[in-house]
Every structure is written in structure tokens, then in C-alpha cells.
Write a protein that holds these residues in place. Structure first.
Motif, PDB file in Angstrom:
ATOM      1  N   MET A   1       4.972  -7.346 135.334  1.00 19.56           N
ATOM      2  CA  MET A   1       3.738  -6.629 134.963  1.00 19.56           C
ATOM      3  C   MET A   1       2.912  -7.451 133.981  1.00 19.56           C
ATOM      4  O   MET A   1       1.701  -7.382 134.009  1.00 19.56           O
ATOM      5  CB  MET A   1       4.084  -5.223 134.519  1.00 19.56           C
ATOM      6  N   ALA A   2       3.577  -8.280 133.180  1.00 18.15           N
ATOM      7  CA  ALA A   2       2.810  -9.315 132.465  1.00 18.15           C
ATOM      8  C   ALA A   2       2.566 -10.449 133.462  1.00 18.15           C
ATOM      9  O   ALA A   2       3.034 -10.372 134.599  1.00 18.15           O
ATOM     10  CB  ALA A   2       3.585  -9.823 131.261  1.00 18.15           C
ATOM     11  N   ALA A   3       1.859 -11.484 133.051  1.00 20.81           N
ATOM     12  CA  ALA A   3       1.609 -12.622 133.945  1.00 20.81           C
ATOM     13  C   ALA A   3       2.937 -13.218 134.403  1.00 20.81           C
ATOM     14  O   ALA A   3       3.923 -13.207 133.658  1.00 20.81           O
ATOM     15  CB  ALA A   3       0.784 -13.673 133.205  1.00 20.81           C
TER      16      ALA A   3
ATOM     17  N   PRO B   1       4.270 -16.248 134.737  1.00 18.94           N
ATOM     18  CA  PRO B   1       5.014 -17.201 133.893  1.00 18.94           C
ATOM     19  C   PRO B   1       5.668 -16.523 132.692  1.00 18.94           C
ATOM     20  O   PRO B   1       6.754 -16.909 132.268  1.00 18.94           O
ATOM     21  CB  PRO B   1       3.942 -18.193 133.428  1.00 18.94           C
ATOM     22  N   ILE B   2       5.032 -15.492 132.149  1.00 17.81           N
ATOM     23  CA  ILE B   2       5.622 -14.776 131.011  1.00 17.81           C
ATOM     24  C   ILE B   2       6.840 -13.997 131.494  1.00 17.81           C
ATOM     25  O   ILE B   2       7.893 -13.993 130.847  1.00 17.81           O
ATOM     26  CB  ILE B   2       4.588 -13.835 130.339  1.00 17.81           C
TER      27      ILE B   2
ATOM     28  N   GLU C   1       8.745 -14.725 133.960  1.00 15.19           N
ATOM     29  CA  GLU C   1       9.805 -15.703 134.223  1.00 15.19           C
ATOM     30  C   GLU C   1      10.475 -16.123 132.913  1.00 15.19           C
ATOM     31  O   GLU C   1      11.706 -16.234 132.844  1.00 15.19           O
ATOM     32  CB  GLU C   1       9.192 -16.917 134.951  1.00 15.19           C
ATOM     33  N   LEU C   2       9.666 -16.331 131.889  1.00 17.28           N
ATOM     34  CA  LEU C   2      10.209 -16.701 130.571  1.00 17.28           C
ATOM     35  C   LEU C   2      11.117 -15.590 130.043  1.00 17.28           C
ATOM     36  O   LEU C   2      12.223 -15.847 129.555  1.00 17.28           O
ATOM     37  CB  LEU C   2       9.054 -16.977 129.597  1.00 17.28           C
ATOM     38  N   VAL C   3      10.666 -14.346 130.165  1.00 18.49           N
ATOM     39  CA  VAL C   3      11.458 -13.196 129.698  1.00 18.49           C
ATOM     40  C   VAL C   3      12.775 -13.119 130.475  1.00 18.49           C
ATOM     41  O   VAL C   3      13.845 -12.919 129.894  1.00 18.49           O
ATOM     42  CB  VAL C   3      10.657 -11.881 129.864  1.00 18.49           C
TER      43      VAL C   3
ATOM     44  N   LEU D   1      14.485 -15.479 131.918  1.00 16.96           N
ATOM     45  CA  LEU D   1      15.424 -16.532 131.535  1.00 16.96           C
ATOM     46  C   LEU D   1      15.972 -16.312 130.134  1.00 16.96           C
ATOM     47  O   LEU D   1      17.155 -16.517 129.888  1.00 16.96           O
ATOM     48  CB  LEU D   1      14.748 -17.898 131.650  1.00 16.96           C
ATOM     49  N   LEU D   2      15.107 -15.877 129.212  1.00 16.78           N
ATOM     50  CA  LEU D   2      15.575 -15.611 127.850  1.00 16.78           C
ATOM     51  C   LEU D   2      16.617 -14.497 127.858  1.00 16.78           C
ATOM     52  O   LEU D   2      17.575 -14.528 127.082  1.00 16.78           O
ATOM     53  CB  LEU D   2      14.396 -15.233 126.941  1.00 16.78           C
TER      54      LEU D   2
ATOM     55  N   ARG E   1      11.911  -9.864 125.680  1.00 14.46           N
ATOM     56  CA  ARG E   1      10.450  -9.680 125.630  1.00 14.46           C
ATOM     57  C   ARG E   1       9.930  -9.993 124.238  1.00 14.46           C
ATOM     58  O   ARG E   1       8.899 -10.669 124.087  1.00 14.46           O
ATOM     59  CB  ARG E   1      10.080  -8.245 126.019  1.00 14.46           C
TER      60      ARG E   1
ATOM     61  N   LEU F   1       7.346 -13.074 123.235  1.00 15.99           N
ATOM     62  CA  LEU F   1       6.092 -12.868 122.502  1.00 15.99           C
ATOM     63  C   LEU F   1       6.079 -13.654 121.201  1.00 15.99           C
ATOM     64  O   LEU F   1       5.042 -14.192 120.812  1.00 15.99           O
ATOM     65  CB  LEU F   1       5.874 -11.377 122.238  1.00 15.99           C
TER      66      LEU F   1
ATOM     67  N   LEU G   1       7.403 -16.488 120.780  1.00 19.17           N
ATOM     68  CA  LEU G   1       7.097 -17.864 121.183  1.00 19.17           C
ATOM     69  C   LEU G   1       5.613 -18.019 121.511  1.00 19.17           C
ATOM     70  O   LEU G   1       4.969 -18.988 121.101  1.00 19.17           O
ATOM     71  CB  LEU G   1       7.939 -18.247 122.399  1.00 19.17           C
ATOM     72  N   LEU G   2       5.071 -17.053 122.256  1.00 18.88           N
ATOM     73  CA  LEU G   2       3.674 -17.158 122.694  1.00 18.88           C
ATOM     74  C   LEU G   2       2.705 -16.993 121.527  1.00 18.88           C
ATOM     75  O   LEU G   2       1.600 -17.517 121.557  1.00 18.88           O
ATOM     76  CB  LEU G   2       3.389 -16.110 123.769  1.00 18.88           C
TER      77      LEU G   2
ATOM     78  N   ALA H   1       9.900 -22.987 132.369  1.00 20.04           N
ATOM     79  CA  ALA H   1       9.151 -21.764 132.085  1.00 20.04           C
ATOM     80  C   ALA H   1       8.366 -21.895 130.789  1.00 20.04           C
ATOM     81  O   ALA H   1       7.211 -21.457 130.702  1.00 20.04           O
ATOM     82  CB  ALA H   1      10.109 -20.577 132.011  1.00 20.04           C
TER      83      ALA H   1
ATOM     84  N   CYS I   1       4.302 -21.767 130.357  1.00 14.76           N
ATOM     85  CA  CYS I   1       3.676 -20.842 129.412  1.00 14.76           C
ATOM     86  C   CYS I   1       2.828 -21.597 128.386  1.00 14.76           C
ATOM     87  O   CYS I   1       1.720 -21.185 128.067  1.00 14.76           O
ATOM     88  CB  CYS I   1       4.743 -20.016 128.695  1.00 14.76           C
TER      89      CYS I   1
ATOM     90  N   ASP J   1      -2.322 -13.680 128.832  1.00 10.85           N
ATOM     91  CA  ASP J   1      -2.301 -13.843 130.287  1.00 10.85           C
ATOM     92  C   ASP J   1      -2.642 -15.285 130.625  1.00 10.85           C
ATOM     93  O   ASP J   1      -3.008 -16.067 129.754  1.00 10.85           O
ATOM     94  CB  ASP J   1      -3.312 -12.882 130.936  1.00 10.85           C
TER      95      ASP J   1
ATOM     96  N   TRP K   1       2.579  -3.758 127.103  1.00 13.56           N
ATOM     97  CA  TRP K   1       3.597  -3.888 128.155  1.00 13.56           C
ATOM     98  C   TRP K   1       4.336  -2.566 128.366  1.00 13.56           C
ATOM     99  O   TRP K   1       4.594  -2.160 129.497  1.00 13.56           O
ATOM    100  CB  TRP K   1       4.605  -4.991 127.803  1.00 13.56           C
TER     101      TRP K   1
END
Lengths: 198, 198
Positions: A1-3, A5-6, A8-10, A12-13, A25, A29, A31-32, B45, B49, B63, B91
Motif C-alpha cells: 500500500m506504500a510505494a 520499493p518501500i 520491499e524494504l519493509v 526484507l527488514l 515499518r 521510515l 531510514l527514509l 532495496a 529507496c 513515495d 499507512w
């Protein structure tokens, strides 16, 4: 529901031990929100690790060199080898700063269920190391769990023919431990391992 | 005490929320044990990002596009804006799947201590958005905490001159909540917000 790539990052984390979907999640965030001070340095650190960290072919430790810094250190006693289950156990022992020998990292314990046999644990490699040094002492520093102790028992049997001195860590009260809160097994072991005072 | 690149990885992982030094070590080892199935994908990933994720200049969401997918979606009501503190709140609301309007992400709450004022929260940007649409409804979906409610009160005051309809989320029992375990504030709010049955 987020983009994507985000997401996918979630995903894997969330595979890291200690992180679930919710904390993954939050971590993503964090990291971003800090692209320059957290995301970029973590990216660089992962790259360096991916490129340089390997397993030591002697002891199974993780390091940027092979043999690892511990195996290559002439000041560490080659006639004293501490057998641990995992690299984190080696790290813990190093933090304690009380051990000046070398290691053998099994990478786990024997487990019929997970198809982990002597081959997966590098037992032959350990036996060869031990056979090379007639005066060696092998400290079986495995966890005080059923799996750990089963593995220690198996290793002791395999090591016996080499004539090496085989020991295990002492059992007893953890430092700071209150009798009141300790289990019966630990108390019984502490009693059996009592020492004269003064 | 481990190799420097591993120590650096542990140090950075420990900065993630939910991970302390101990769990960061476990996470680092999990990554190093699975170089192809975990470390490499996470590296990729993070790279994607770092390169593509940005903040939406309209609403503050994260996004790969600007405006974000929600702001660019013609099916989402532009006359209904839900104000949240953080992207994780957006989210959570999206996961609930109950909201078909747009968002404004403040990025925090007003805090004299942390020097977070109206400027840091993009209040002027929100006021401009609201002023552009005479029939807009602004839902103040801030946390039911002192900081959240102080900020909501401030925003309501600032928004009043625009003539927009200003609402807040309903208070009451959480779904599945047992009266027995709820605090007095929630129970009082649920009582005040009671509805006729049938």
C-alpha cells in the motif's frame, strides 16, 4: 500500500530477527527520514560487508580475512580451542575478555529435525585441528540446553580417541544471580560445583 | 571486537527503532549468514529507496513520485483531507481501507522542547491547500495524547478563518476492547459519544 520499493524494504527488514512487520515499518521510515545520516551509511556498511566478510576456513568465524584475526594472532594459544555453537557466542566470549585461546564455531547444534549432522558442523575439520596438536585442550562451550549438551556429548565421544584434554565450562550461579530467582537445575549444579573458601 | 565492517554494520543497525545493541548483533549475523538471500536483496532495496523515494510536496507522504500516488489519484476526494502526524499513521489508515480522501502529513506535533513550530509541520502549506477548496472538510486525525491534542487545537484555530469544515476522529471503545481493561478517559469519551441503538 506504500510505494513498491518501500514495501520491499519493509518485507526484507521484517526478516531480521527481532523485527516483526510493525517494527520493520518503523525501521523503514526511520531510514527514509534520515537518508544521509542513516540510510546511506547503512547502505555503505552492507556493501562493505557483502564484499569483504567471509567465513574463516580454520575456525568458522566471520571476518574480513581468512584465516580470521583470531586464528592469525600469534599471541593466542593454539593449544586451547573453545568450541561454540555460533559466532555470537564467540563475540560474547571476546567481550568477556577472559579467553586467550582460539575458537571453533560449529554454526549450530546436531539436529535430526533440521538435518544438521556432523558434516554441517565441521566436526572433521575440528578433529583434524585437534589431531595436529598433541597437547591441545578442547573446551566444549556449548549452551546448557538439550541440543547443546547432546552435541557436546557427541563431540566428546569423537574427540576421545585423539587423546586431547576435553573440558566444559563451569556451571553455577550467574554473577549477580539471586538464589531466589534461579531454577532448580542451576542451584543443583552450583551445589555440586561448590569450592572451598579462604 | 568483530571485524571493523561488521562492527560498523552492528552500530548502524542498532540505530533503527526496535533494535538495541544485542538485537543489532543478531540482525547483522542473520544478514552475514544469508549473503545471497537476505543481505543482497536488502542492499538492493535500500539502493532503490535511496534513489527513488522522496517526500510528496503536496501532502508530505513518502513515495517514488511527486505528487504521491494518493495525491495524484483522481478517484480520491480532494475535498476531504485527513491530517496525520506521521507517515506510519497514513499507512495505518490506508490498511484500514476506510478512507477515500487525501492526506496531510505533519511530520510530528508542536513541541517547544524539540523546537518544532508551525513552520516545521508545514501548516502554511495546509492552509493554502484548504483555502483553495471552499467545500473542503479537514479531519484532524492526531493522536489522543497531550502533544497530539495541543497540535489539533492549534490547527483548528488556524483553520477556522478559512471557513472549512473541521472534524476529528470519534473517541470510544476500540473494537475488541473489554471495558474491564480500558482507562477512565476512554470510558468517559465512549459514554459521551454514545449512540441510539436500533
Amino acid at each position: 500500500m506504500a510505494a513498491a520499493p518501500i514495501e520491499e524494504l519493509v518485507r526484507l527488514l521484517a526478516k531480521l530477527p527481532g523485527l516483526g512487520p510493525r517494527s520493520a515499518r518503523r525501521a523503514a521510515l526511520a531510514l527514509l527520514r534520515r537518508p544521509d545520516t542513516l540510510l546511506a551509511p547503512l547502505l555503505a556498511a552492507l556493501e562493505v560487508c557483502a564484499r569483504n566478510v567471509r567465513r574463516c576456513s580454520v575456525c568458522g568465524n566471520l571476518d574480513t580475512t581468512d584465516p580470521c584475526a583470531i586464528c592469525a594472532d600469534p599471541d593466542r594459544d593454539p593449544d586451547l580451542v573453545l568450541v561454540v555453537e555460533q559466532v555470537e557466542d564467540l563475540w560474547a566470549m571476546e567481550r568477556a575478555g577472559a579467553f586467550r585461546g582460539r575458537y571453533h564455531v560449529l554454526g549450530g547444534t546436531l539436529s535430526a529435525l533440521d538435518a544438521v549432522g556432523p558434516e554441517e558442523l565441521g566436526v572433521e575439520r575440528l578433529l583434524r585441528r585437534v589431531a595436529e596438536r598433541p597437547r591441545i585442550e578442547v573446551v566444549l562451550a556449548l549452551s546448557a540446553t538439550v541440543a547443546g549438551q547432546t552435541t557436546a556429548h557427541y563431540l566428546a565421544e569423537r574427540l576421545k580417541p585423539t587423546g586431547a584434554r576435553i573440558t566444559r565450562l563451569g556451571y553455577g550461579l550467574p554473577v549477580g544471580g539471586e538464589l531466589n530467582y534461579l531454577d532448580e537445575g542451576t542451584l543443583a549444579a552450583a551445589l555440586a560445583g561448590r569450592r572451598p573458601v579462604g
